[in-house]
Enzyme design. Structure first.
Site, PDB file in Angstrom:
ATOM      1  N   ARG A  15       0.825  -1.214   0.000  1.00 18.04           N
ATOM      2  CA  ARG A  15       0.000   0.000   0.000  1.00 18.04           C
ATOM      3  C   ARG A  15       0.862   1.269   0.000  1.00 18.04           C
ATOM      4  NH1 ARG A  15      -0.465   4.741   2.433  1.00 18.04           N
ATOM      5  NH2 ARG A  15       0.030   3.757   4.433  1.00 18.04           N
ATOM      6  N   ASP A  16       1.546   1.552   1.093  1.00 17.34           N
ATOM      7  CA  ASP A  16       2.306   2.806   1.186  1.00 17.34           C
ATOM      8  C   ASP A  16       3.414   2.820   0.130  1.00 17.34           C
ATOM      9  OD1 ASP A  16       3.195   5.265   2.084  1.00 17.34           O
ATOM     10  OD2 ASP A  16       3.527   4.647   4.144  1.00 17.34           O
ATOM     11  N   HIS A 213       9.252   7.138   7.766  1.00 14.87           N
ATOM     12  CA  HIS A 213       9.831   7.232   6.418  1.00 14.87           C
ATOM     13  C   HIS A 213      11.306   7.585   6.588  1.00 14.87           C
ATOM     14  CE1 HIS A 213       6.226   6.823   3.810  1.00 14.87           C
ATOM     15  NE2 HIS A 213       5.633   7.004   4.979  1.00 14.87           N
ATOM     16  N   CYS A 244       4.612   9.197  -0.126  1.00  2.95           N
ATOM     17  CA  CYS A 244       3.235   9.655  -0.224  1.00  2.95           C
ATOM     18  C   CYS A 244       3.116  10.582  -1.426  1.00  2.95           C
ATOM     19  CB  CYS A 244       2.830  10.381   1.059  1.00  2.95           C
ATOM     20  SG  CYS A 244       1.172  11.065   0.969  1.00  2.95           S
ATOM     21  N   ASN A 253       9.108   4.188   3.346  1.00  2.00           N
ATOM     22  CA  ASN A 253       9.297   3.815   4.750  1.00  2.00           C
ATOM     23  C   ASN A 253      10.662   3.165   4.899  1.00  2.00           C
ATOM     24  OD1 ASN A 253       6.217   3.428   4.203  1.00  2.00           O
ATOM     25  ND2 ASN A 253       6.451   3.707   6.383  1.00  2.00           N
TER      26      ASN A 253
HETATM   27  P1  HMG Z   1     -12.891  14.562  -2.490  1.00  4.40           P
HETATM   28  O1  HMG Z   1     -12.630  14.812  -3.931  1.00  4.40           O
HETATM   29  O2  HMG Z   1     -12.928  15.718  -1.564  1.00  4.40           O
HETATM   30  O3  HMG Z   1     -14.187  13.621  -2.268  1.00  4.40           O
HETATM   31  O4  HMG Z   1     -11.772  13.537  -2.000  1.00  4.40           O
HETATM   32  P2  HMG Z   1     -15.679  13.746  -2.668  1.00  4.40           P
HETATM   33  O5  HMG Z   1     -16.449  13.073  -1.573  1.00  4.40           O
HETATM   34  O6  HMG Z   1     -16.033  15.162  -3.063  1.00  4.40           O
HETATM   35  O7  HMG Z   1     -15.762  12.804  -3.972  1.00  4.40           O
HETATM   36  C1  HMG Z   1     -15.211  13.177  -5.208  1.00  4.40           C
HETATM   37  C2  HMG Z   1     -15.206  11.988  -6.144  1.00  4.40           C
HETATM   38  O8  HMG Z   1     -14.383  10.935  -5.582  1.00  4.40           O
HETATM   39  C3  HMG Z   1     -16.576  11.360  -6.354  1.00  4.40           C
HETATM   40  O9  HMG Z   1     -16.576  10.833  -7.667  1.00  4.40           O
HETATM   41  C4  HMG Z   1     -16.590  10.220  -5.374  1.00  4.40           C
HETATM   42  O10 HMG Z   1     -17.461   9.189  -5.775  1.00  4.40           O
HETATM   43  C5  HMG Z   1     -15.161   9.746  -5.423  1.00  4.40           C
HETATM   44  P3  HMG Z   1     -17.289  11.627  -8.901  1.00  4.40           P
HETATM   45  O11 HMG Z   1     -18.701  11.850  -8.436  1.00  4.40           O
HETATM   46  O12 HMG Z   1     -16.504  12.909  -9.076  1.00  4.40           O
HETATM   47  O13 HMG Z   1     -17.139  10.661 -10.036  1.00  4.40           O
HETATM   48  N1  HMG Z   1     -14.753   9.096  -4.172  1.00  4.40           N
HETATM   49  C6  HMG Z   1     -14.303   7.819  -4.078  1.00  4.40           C
HETATM   50  N2  HMG Z   1     -14.108   6.882  -5.012  1.00  4.40           N
HETATM   51  C7  HMG Z   1     -13.672   5.675  -4.581  1.00  4.40           C
HETATM   52  N3  HMG Z   1     -13.392   5.401  -3.278  1.00  4.40           N
HETATM   53  C8  HMG Z   1     -13.563   6.334  -2.335  1.00  4.40           C
HETATM   54  C9  HMG Z   1     -14.047   7.602  -2.731  1.00  4.40           C
HETATM   55  N4  HMG Z   1     -14.334   8.725  -2.048  1.00  4.40           N
HETATM   56  C10 HMG Z   1     -14.768   9.633  -2.944  1.00  4.40           C
HETATM   57  N5  HMG Z   1     -13.291   6.043  -1.078  1.00  4.40           N
HETATM   58  C11 HMG Z   1     -10.959  11.809  -0.549  1.00  4.40           C
HETATM   59  C12 HMG Z   1     -11.706  13.126  -0.647  1.00  4.40           C
HETATM   60  C13 HMG Z   1     -10.644  11.551   0.893  1.00  4.40           C
HETATM   61  C14 HMG Z   1     -11.820  10.696  -1.123  1.00  4.40           C
HETATM   62  C15 HMG Z   1      -9.657  11.938  -1.387  1.00  4.40           C
HETATM   63  O14 HMG Z   1      -8.975  13.070  -0.970  1.00  4.40           O
HETATM   64  C16 HMG Z   1      -8.775  10.725  -1.284  1.00  4.40           C
HETATM   65  O15 HMG Z   1      -9.118   9.633  -1.706  1.00  4.40           O
HETATM   66  N6  HMG Z   1      -7.597  10.919  -0.696  1.00  4.40           N
HETATM   67  C17 HMG Z   1      -6.689   9.794  -0.513  1.00  4.40           C
HETATM   68  C18 HMG Z   1      -5.353  10.309  -0.338  1.00  4.40           C
HETATM   69  C19 HMG Z   1      -4.379   9.152  -0.162  1.00  4.40           C
HETATM   70  O16 HMG Z   1      -4.668   8.000  -0.413  1.00  4.40           O
HETATM   71  N7  HMG Z   1      -3.171   9.531   0.294  1.00  4.40           N
HETATM   72  C20 HMG Z   1      -2.120   8.593   0.491  1.00  4.40           C
HETATM   73  C21 HMG Z   1      -2.355   7.736   1.686  1.00  4.40           C
HETATM   74  S1  HMG Z   1      -2.017   8.560   3.242  1.00  4.40           S
HETATM   75  C22 HMG Z   1      -0.381   8.190   3.553  1.00  4.40           C
HETATM   76  O17 HMG Z   1       0.293   7.652   2.705  1.00  4.40           O
HETATM   77  C23 HMG Z   1       0.158   8.479   4.904  1.00  4.40           C
HETATM   78  C24 HMG Z   1       0.326   7.217   5.754  1.00  4.40           C
HETATM   79  O18 HMG Z   1       1.208   6.293   5.123  1.00  4.40           O
HETATM   80  C25 HMG Z   1       0.925   7.584   7.088  1.00  4.40           C
HETATM   81  C26 HMG Z   1       2.091   8.537   6.909  1.00  4.40           C
HETATM   82  O19 HMG Z   1       3.139   8.158   6.411  1.00  4.40           O
HETATM   83  O20 HMG Z   1       1.854   9.663   7.302  1.00  4.40           O
HETATM   84  C27 HMG Z   1      -1.000   6.538   6.033  1.00  4.40           C
HETATM   85 MG    MG Z   2       3.416   6.486   5.110  1.00  8.24          MG
END
Ligand code: HMG
Ligand code: MG
Length: 305
Positions: A15-16, A213, A244, A253
């Site tokens: 995933r990450d 990381h 990320c 990481n």
């Molecule tokens: P948004 O655009 O504000 O959401 O995104 P929305 O509710 O307005 O929806 C917009 C569109 O997205 C819609 O589709 C929804 O259906 C779709 P449209 O009508 O335009 O066709 N949608 C989805 N589709 C599939 N699955 C879903 C989903 N939700 C909405 N779950 C949202 C808000 C949170 C969804 C977006 O910002 C997002 O997905 N962000 C993910 C970011 C991400 O994955 N970042 C990397 C992971 S975090 C990380 O790596 C850190 C970590 O490792 C720890 C660390 O190291 O710190 C965990």
């Molecule tokens: Mg991370």
């Protein structure tokens, strides 16, 4: 405080690690990576995320990957969930394909919250509250990832007070375990210890893990500093994959192989076979046509000839 005698590692590479890849990694490769990790003795694997495919295209094959992995008894499979829509997608599959654990993720800095999940920290909590409830109602364990606990790519330094506030919010919405994440790898051992202390105001030592990381080469030192405080659970990424997509320049990481090498060298058990883990790391590095990010793997492989 004496060091733990056993450490639990969660491999977050599928995933990450892979979320940040520009090239498409076929679902079959992701499934085989999970297989190889579990064969190496990994007991917890973060398999994918159910986030918006517009935001993170690489994870768009989440259902296929969850359906394709061959589960082993005793292994816990987790997925990252950003909202109720993602949770519902994760449990729309037959029960045997549900995750055992979900990970909700919020930031200790407002700016990163906006950039990563397009809402404020407070809004993210309201978004996660029903997700946590729905997961716990179904018997799915809930972990929370707390990003940017020492530094933020936009705001710079993050204070322990902000980490304590986020941990309190996580506790309030029913998150059972929190990961203290140095998303951009800027932390040094004492800063990481301050972030952990802030977290431990709200969570017990058995419900806290480290997620470091390695951008500045501090992750192993930060792991050891955490262990000195009694922390015994860590995320790591095979071959040091990833980063990320919303934290430019942040590398993967800490490599799982490097953590395992350090722990075994200290007489601390992990249940992991380092040679098999190195093979898993080589498998994915070869698929991505790049060198492994693990120093331990590089050293072992040069001796294998
Ligand atoms: P948004 O655009 O504000 O959401 O995104 P929305 O509710 O307005 O929806 C917009 C569109 O997205 C819609 O589709 C929804 O259906 C779709 P449209 O009508 O335009 O066709 N949608 C989805 N589709 C599939 N699955 C879903 C989903 N939700 C909405 N779950 C949202 C808000 C949170 C969804 C977006 O910002 C997002 O997905 N962000 C993910 C970011 C991400 O994955 N970042 C990397 C992971 S975090 C990380 O790596 C850190 C970590 O490792 C720890 C660390 O190291 O710190 C965990
Ligand atoms: Mg991370």
């Amino acid at each position: 405080m004496s060091l733990p005698t056993r450490v639990k590692l969660v491999d977050v590479g599928p995933r990450d690690g892979l979320q940040n890849e520009k090239q498409t990694v076929p679902a079959a490769i992701k499934i085989e990576l999970v297989q190889r990790l579990q064969e190496a003795g990994m007991r917890e694997i973060e398999v994918t995320s159910f986030v918006s495919p517009k935001w993170v295209p690489q994870m768009a094959d989440n259902r296929e990957v969850m359906a394709g992995i061959v589960r082993r008894p005793g292994v816990r499979y987790s997925v990252l969930i950003p909202n109720l829509q993602g949770f519902e997608a994760a449990v729309a599959a037959p029960r045997a394909q549900w995750p055992d654990e979900i990970v909700v993720f919020a930031a200790a800095s407002e700016s990163f919250s906006q950039r990563n999940i397009n809402c404020s920290i407070a809004q993210s909590m309201e978004r996660f509250r029903p997700v946590v409830q729905a997961a716990r109602d179904k018997g799915i364990y809930v972990r929370g990832a707390m990003s940017c606990v020492v530094g933020c790519p936009i705001e710079g330094e993050v204070a322990p007070r902000q980490v304590a506030q986020l941990a309190a919010l996580m506790k309030d919405i029913g998150v059972q375990h929190v990961g203290v994440a140095d998303t951009i790898g800027v932390g040094t051992p004492t800063k990481v210890q301050r972030a952990l202390e802030a977290t431990l105001q709200h969570y017990g030592i058995n419900d806290v893990s480290g997620h470091f990381h390695d951008t500045y080469g501090q992750a192993l030192a930060n792991t050891l500093a955490s262990m000195e405080m009694g922390v015994w659970q860590f995320d790591a990424s095979v071959a040091g994959l990833g980063g990320c997509p919303f934290a430019k320049g942040a590398t993967g990481n800490v490599a799982t192989e490097d953590v395992v090498y350090m722990l075994h060298g200290m007489g601390i058990e992990t249940g992991i076979d380092l040679d098999k883990l190195i093979d898993a790391g080589m498998f994915i590095s070869d698929c991505l046509q790049r060198k492994t990010g693990s120093r331990a793997a590089t050293a072992v492989l040069s001796k294998r000839g």
